[in-house]
Write a protein that holds these residues in place. Structure first.
Motif, PDB file in Angstrom:
ATOM      1  N   PRO A   1     -20.121  -2.015  18.802  1.00 17.49           N
ATOM      2  CA  PRO A   1     -21.648  -1.796  18.237  1.00 17.49           C
ATOM      3  C   PRO A   1     -21.758  -0.537  17.737  1.00 17.49           C
ATOM      4  N   PHE A   2     -22.383  -0.574  16.576  1.00 15.32           N
ATOM      5  CA  PHE A   2     -22.519   0.977  16.059  1.00 15.32           C
ATOM      6  C   PHE A   2     -24.249   1.192  16.167  1.00 15.32           C
ATOM      7  N   GLY A   3     -24.309   1.704  17.490  1.00 16.66           N
ATOM      8  CA  GLY A   3     -25.614   2.129  17.869  1.00 16.66           C
ATOM      9  C   GLY A   3     -26.224   0.922  18.751  1.00 16.66           C
ATOM     10  N   HIS A   4     -27.314   1.178  19.742  1.00 11.82           N
ATOM     11  CA  HIS A   4     -28.040   0.331  20.471  1.00 11.82           C
ATOM     12  C   HIS A   4     -29.388  -0.005  19.658  1.00 11.82           C
TER      13      HIS A   4
ATOM     14  N   SER B   1     -10.564   2.440  18.311  1.00 11.95           N
ATOM     15  CA  SER B   1     -10.897   1.149  18.969  1.00 11.95           C
ATOM     16  C   SER B   1     -11.316   1.576  20.380  1.00 11.95           C
ATOM     17  N   VAL B   2     -12.312   2.291  20.555  1.00 10.31           N
ATOM     18  CA  VAL B   2     -12.838   2.870  21.762  1.00 10.31           C
ATOM     19  C   VAL B   2     -14.606   2.686  21.715  1.00 10.31           C
ATOM     20  N   GLY B   3     -14.969   2.736  22.852  1.00 10.73           N
ATOM     21  CA  GLY B   3     -16.577   2.760  22.850  1.00 10.73           C
ATOM     22  C   GLY B   3     -17.143   3.700  22.273  1.00 10.73           C
ATOM     23  N   PRO B   4     -18.349   3.574  21.694  1.00 13.72           N
ATOM     24  CA  PRO B   4     -18.839   4.558  20.622  1.00 13.72           C
ATOM     25  C   PRO B   4     -19.331   5.813  21.333  1.00 13.72           C
ATOM     26  N   GLY B   5     -19.376   5.871  22.649  1.00  9.43           N
ATOM     27  CA  GLY B   5     -19.533   7.238  23.411  1.00  9.43           C
ATOM     28  C   GLY B   5     -18.343   8.185  23.250  1.00  9.43           C
ATOM     29  N   LEU B   6     -17.534   7.592  22.653  1.00  4.71           N
ATOM     30  CA  LEU B   6     -16.238   8.540  22.328  1.00  4.71           C
ATOM     31  C   LEU B   6     -15.968   8.888  20.985  1.00  4.71           C
ATOM     32  N   PHE B   7     -16.836   8.411  20.046  1.00  2.48           N
ATOM     33  CA  PHE B   7     -16.531   8.497  18.545  1.00  2.48           C
ATOM     34  C   PHE B   7     -16.575  10.122  18.259  1.00  2.48           C
ATOM     35  N   GLY B   8     -17.726  10.708  18.868  1.00  2.00           N
ATOM     36  CA  GLY B   8     -18.074  12.046  18.482  1.00  2.00           C
ATOM     37  C   GLY B   8     -16.777  12.982  18.977  1.00  2.00           C
TER      38      GLY B   8
ATOM     39  N   VAL C   1       0.744  -1.303   0.027  1.00  2.00           N
ATOM     40  CA  VAL C   1       0.046  -0.072   0.005  1.00  2.00           C
ATOM     41  C   VAL C   1       0.977   1.222  -0.075  1.00  2.00           C
ATOM     42  N   ASP C   2       0.349   2.293  -0.177  1.00  2.00           N
ATOM     43  CA  ASP C   2       1.186   3.428   0.049  1.00  2.00           C
ATOM     44  C   ASP C   2       1.522   3.877   1.627  1.00  2.00           C
ATOM     45  N   PRO C   3       2.613   4.610   1.751  1.00  2.00           N
ATOM     46  CA  PRO C   3       3.124   4.945   3.007  1.00  2.00           C
ATOM     47  C   PRO C   3       1.670   5.333   3.920  1.00  2.00           C
ATOM     48  N   PHE C   4       1.576   5.142   5.083  1.00  2.00           N
ATOM     49  CA  PHE C   4       0.549   5.728   5.851  1.00  2.00           C
ATOM     50  C   PHE C   4       0.965   6.040   7.370  1.00  2.00           C
ATOM     51  N   ASP C   5       0.010   6.822   7.902  1.00  2.00           N
ATOM     52  CA  ASP C   5       0.104   7.126   9.328  1.00  2.00           C
ATOM     53  C   ASP C   5      -1.129   6.653   9.932  1.00  2.00           C
ATOM     54  N   LEU C   6      -1.062   5.571  10.730  1.00  2.00           N
ATOM     55  CA  LEU C   6      -2.312   4.947  11.342  1.00  2.00           C
ATOM     56  C   LEU C   6      -2.463   5.457  12.801  1.00  2.00           C
ATOM     57  N   VAL C   7      -3.442   6.140  13.376  1.00  2.00           N
ATOM     58  CA  VAL C   7      -3.529   6.350  14.805  1.00  2.00           C
ATOM     59  C   VAL C   7      -4.590   5.505  15.313  1.00  2.00           C
ATOM     60  N   VAL C   8      -4.259   4.494  16.473  1.00  2.00           N
ATOM     61  CA  VAL C   8      -5.112   3.735  17.033  1.00  2.00           C
ATOM     62  C   VAL C   8      -5.700   4.326  18.362  1.00  2.00           C
ATOM     63  N   PHE C   9      -6.883   4.993  18.587  1.00  2.00           N
ATOM     64  CA  PHE C   9      -7.127   5.389  19.471  1.00  2.00           C
ATOM     65  C   PHE C   9      -7.732   4.227  20.436  1.00  2.00           C
ATOM     66  N   GLY C  10      -7.449   4.065  21.657  1.00  2.00           N
ATOM     67  CA  GLY C  10      -7.546   2.762  22.266  1.00  2.00           C
ATOM     68  C   GLY C  10      -6.603   1.950  21.930  1.00  2.00           C
ATOM     69  N   GLY C  11      -5.303   2.334  21.750  1.00  2.00           N
ATOM     70  CA  GLY C  11      -4.314   1.652  21.464  1.00  2.00           C
ATOM     71  C   GLY C  11      -3.902   0.460  22.805  1.00  2.00           C
ATOM     72  N   THR C  12      -4.385   0.674  23.789  1.00  2.00           N
ATOM     73  CA  THR C  12      -3.860   0.169  24.997  1.00  2.00           C
ATOM     74  C   THR C  12      -5.004  -0.891  25.314  1.00  2.00           C
ATOM     75  N   GLY C  13      -6.084  -1.187  24.425  1.00  2.00           N
ATOM     76  CA  GLY C  13      -7.195  -1.767  25.012  1.00  2.00           C
ATOM     77  C   GLY C  13      -7.242  -3.382  24.285  1.00  2.00           C
ATOM     78  N   ASP C  14      -8.094  -4.020  24.655  1.00  2.00           N
ATOM     79  CA  ASP C  14      -8.182  -5.391  24.548  1.00  2.00           C
ATOM     80  C   ASP C  14      -8.276  -5.803  22.871  1.00  2.00           C
ATOM     81  N   LEU C  15      -9.155  -5.004  22.012  1.00  2.00           N
ATOM     82  CA  LEU C  15      -9.067  -5.097  20.751  1.00  2.00           C
ATOM     83  C   LEU C  15      -7.986  -4.729  20.007  1.00  2.00           C
ATOM     84  N   ALA C  16      -7.297  -3.767  20.535  1.00  2.00           N
ATOM     85  CA  ALA C  16      -6.047  -3.333  19.794  1.00  2.00           C
ATOM     86  C   ALA C  16      -4.923  -4.420  20.154  1.00  2.00           C
ATOM     87  N   ARG C  17      -4.866  -4.875  21.453  1.00  2.00           N
ATOM     88  CA  ARG C  17      -3.822  -5.907  21.459  1.00  2.00           C
ATOM     89  C   ARG C  17      -4.037  -7.282  20.985  1.00  2.00           C
TER      90      ARG C  17
END
Ligand code: NAP
Length: 484
Positions: free
Chosen positions: A149-152, A119-126, A8-24
Motif C-alpha cells: 500500500p502506498f499510504g493509508h 518488497s518490504v512494508g512502507p515503514g521501511l521505504f524511507g 534489456v541492458d544488463p542490470f543489477d536488481l536488489v530485492v529488499f525483502g528478498g526472503t518475503g512472501d512477495l519475493a518468493r
C-alpha cells in the motif's frame, strides 16, 4: 503467434525483502521466467537483501524452491534454473542499521542499470532510500520500485512521496500496481486507441454504464492485521479499481509515453464527483462453506472493517456526463473474477418488435482468470420460428489466440520488472495520481466513520450484500454475473 523478446541492458536488481512472501511468490518466479525467455543479458544480477542470516548458497536454495512452488519453470529448458541461480546472490542487510550496506555497495557493478525493489512494508521505504544514498549505492541509472500500500490516506501518501523525493527524482520512482501490468489492460488501450471501431462510441451518448468488478474467493487469511486496518476501500478500490476506471475513462493521450498517459489518468481522478453515501454499499462476509466469517478470521468480534465495497461513481466531464461507473470488489465471493463491462445503450428503436427481445452490446474485458476481451453482439437466434434475437460472444481469448505458442501471457510482474529495467514508467503510478486517488477516497471513509456505519453482512461464496444489487436495481440496471 510467437512473442518477440527484446533483451534489456544488463542490470543489477536488489530485492529488499528478498526472503518475503512477495519475493518468493511473484518476483523471483517472474525474473526466472524472463531469464528463460532470453530477456536477461549476460552480466545481469539479482541480489536478495533482508535481515535473515543466509549465505548466497542458502538463498539460491530458497529461490529455487520459490520458483518450483510458484510456477516459475513453465516451458523452460532443463538446466536453466541452475544457470539462473548463478546470477542470484544475497546480502544480509538491515534496512534500519548498518549491517550489509558496504557489502551491497561492493557487489554492484559500475555503470549498469541499478534497480532497487522495495518488497518490504512502507515503514521501511524511507530507511532504505536514505541508506541507498548514504552508502553510495545509487548511480546515474538507479530506479526504486515500491509496492502497495502506498499510504493509508492522503497525509501518509504525501509523507511517503516527500520521503522518496528527498532521495530520488520522480522519474526514478516506480510505484507498482500490478493490475497495470496485465496483458489485457494494455490491450484495452490498444483496442481503444488502435482501432477506429470503438473510440467514436466511447462516451455517454452510446455507453449506458460501465461495471468494474474485482471479485476474490479468498478471505483475509495471512494478512489479518494489515487488512483489518485497511479494508476493501483502501486495499483494492483506491488503487486497482481506480486505475482501471482511469484507463477506461481517460482521453486519448497524445503519445503512449509515461507523462502523457499519466496526465490523462490524473484528469479522470480529478473529474470524479464526491460519492453520495447512498451510492455506496459496504459488506463483511459471514461464515460459510469451510471458512470462518470475517470477524472470526481477523480475531476481532466487533470489527467494522469492510471486506466488500460497491459504489456508483460519476466522472464529471464532457465525455462521461450522465454515464455512471459501478465499481465493486470483495473477498470470499462466489468466484475469482476481475472484469470490466462496458454496457452500450439499446438500439433506439427495435424494428423486430417487442417479442424478438433486445440485448445490449457489451464489451467485456477480463483481467483474470483467462485474460481476454469479448464483444457481445446481437444476432438472430438460429433456426426457424421467426425473428428472435440472441446474444453471441465474439471472443478474443489471449491465452488461446495470442499467447506465444499457446502459453499464457506473461505475468504482470514479468512485464513490470522489465519496464523498470528499461526505464519506462508508463505503467506505473505517478505520485500526484496516488495522492489524487486518496483525496477522493478519504472523505468516503471519513463519512463512514462519522456516521458510525457498520458493513452489511453477506454470505460467503455469494455475489455480495443484497444492498449492492439494490444499488443497481434503483437505476433499472443489474450487475453482470460473477463467473470464473
Ligand atoms: P513479508 O513476507 O512480511 O516480507 C517482508 C520482507 O521484508 C522479508 O523479506 C523481511 O525479511 C524483510 N524485512 C523486514 N524488516 C526488515 C529490515 N528491517 N531490514 C531488511 N529487511 C527487512 O511481506 P510481503 O508479503 O513479501 O510484502 C512486502 C511488501 O509488498 C509489503 O509492503 C506488502 O504490503 C506488499 N505487497 C505484498 C503482496 C503479497 O502478495 N505478498 C502483494 C502486494 C503488495 P527479514 O525478516 O529476513 O528481514
Amino acid at each position: 503467434m510467437v512473442s518477440r523478446v527484446i533483451p534489456v541492458d544488463p542490470f543489477d536488481l536488489v530485492v529488499f525483502g528478498g526472503t518475503g512472501d512477495l519475493a518468493r511468490r511473484k518476483i523471483l518466479p517472474a525474473l526466472f521466467r524472463r531469464y528463460c525467455a532470453g530477456q536477461m543479458p549476460e552480466g545481469s544480477r539479482i541480489i536478495g537483501a533482508a535481515r535473515t542470516d543466509l549465505d548466497a548458497a542458502s538463498y539460491r536454495t530458497l529461490a529455487a524452491q520459490a520458483i518450483r512452488d510458484h510456477g516459475g519453470g513453465r516451458a523452460c529448458e532443463d538446466g536453466t534454473l541452475d544457470r539462473f541461480l548463478g546470477i542470484v546472490d544475497y546480502v544480509t542487510t538491515d534496512a534500519q542499521g548498518d549491517q550489509g550496506w558496504p557489502d551491497l555497495a561492493r557487489l554492484l557493478t559500475k555503470d549498469l542499470v541499478r534497480a532497487f525493489y522495495l518488497s518490504v512494508g512502507p515503514g521501511l521505504f524511507g530507511d532504505i532510500a536514505q541508506r541507498i544514498r548514504a552508502h553510495g549505492l545509487a548511480n546515474g541509472q538507479s530506479r526504486i520500485v515500491v509496492e502497495k500500500p502506498f499510504g493509508h490516506d492522503l497525509a501518509s501518501a504525501r509523507d511517503l512521496n516527500r520521503t522518496l523525493a528527498t532521495h530520488f527524482e520522480e522519474g526514478q520512482v516506480y510505484r507498482i500496481d500490478h493490475y497495470l501490468g496485465k496483458e489485457t489492460v494494455q490491450n484495452l488501450m490498444a483496442v481503444r486507441f488502435g482501432n477506429m471501431l470503438f473510440e467514436p462510441l466511447w462516451n455517454s451518448q452510446y455507453v449506458d454504464h460501465i461495471q468494474i468488478t474485482v471479485a476474490e474467493t479468498v478471505g483475509v487469511g495471512g494478512r489479518e492485521d494489515y487488512y483489518d486496518r485497511a479494508g476493501a476501500m483502501r486495499d483494492m478500490m483506491q488503487n486497482h479499481l481506480m486505475q482501471l476506471l482511469c484507463l477506461i475513462a481517460m482521453e486519448p493521450p497524445a503519445r503512449f509515453e509515461p507523462d502523457p498517459v499519466r496526465d490523462e489518468k490524473l484528469k479522470v481522478i480529478r473529474a470524479l464527483d464526491p460519492v453520495e453515501p447512498h451510492h455506496i454499499v459496504r459488506g463483511q462476509y459471514d461464515p460459510g462453506g469451510e471458512g470462518p466469517g470475517y470477524r472470526e478470521e481477523v480475531g476481532r468480534p466487533r470489527s467494522t472493517t469492510e471486506s466488500y465495497v460497491a459504489l456508483k461513481a460519476h466522472v464529471s466531464n464532457w465525455r462521461w456526463s450522465g454515464t455512471p461507473f459501478y465499481l465493486r470488489t470483495g473477498k470470499r465471493l462466489v468466484a475469482r473474477s476481475s472484469v470490466i463491462n462496458v454496457v452500450f445503450k439499446d438500439a433506439p428503436h427495435s424494428i423486430f418488435g417487442p417479442e424478438a427481445g433486445r440485448h445490449a452490446n457489451i464489451l467485456s474485458i477480463r483481467l483474470q482468470p483467462n485474460e481476454g476481451i469479448t464483444l457481445h453482439v446481437t444476432i438472430k437466434e438460429p433456426g426457424p420460428g421467426g425473428m428472435r434475437l440472441t446474444e453471441v460472444p465474439l471472443d478474443m481469448s489471449f491465452a488461446k489466440a495470442l499467447g506465444p505458442d499457446g502459453q499464457d501471457p506473461p505475468d504482470a510482474y514479468e512485464r513490470l520488472i522489465m519496464d523498470v529495467i528499461r526505464g519506462n514508467q508508463t505503467l506505473f503510478m505517478r505520485g500526484d495520481e496516488v495522492e489524487a486517488a486518496w483525496a477522493w477516497v478519504d472523505p468516503i471513509i471519513a463519512g463512514w466513520q462519522k456516521r458510525g456505519e457498520v458493513p452489511k453482512p453477506y454470505d460467503a461464496a455469494s455475489t455480495g450484500p443484497l444492498d449492492a444489487d439494490q444499488l443497481m436495481r434503483r437505476d433499472k440496471r443489474a450487475w453482470r454475473g460473477i463467473k470464473p
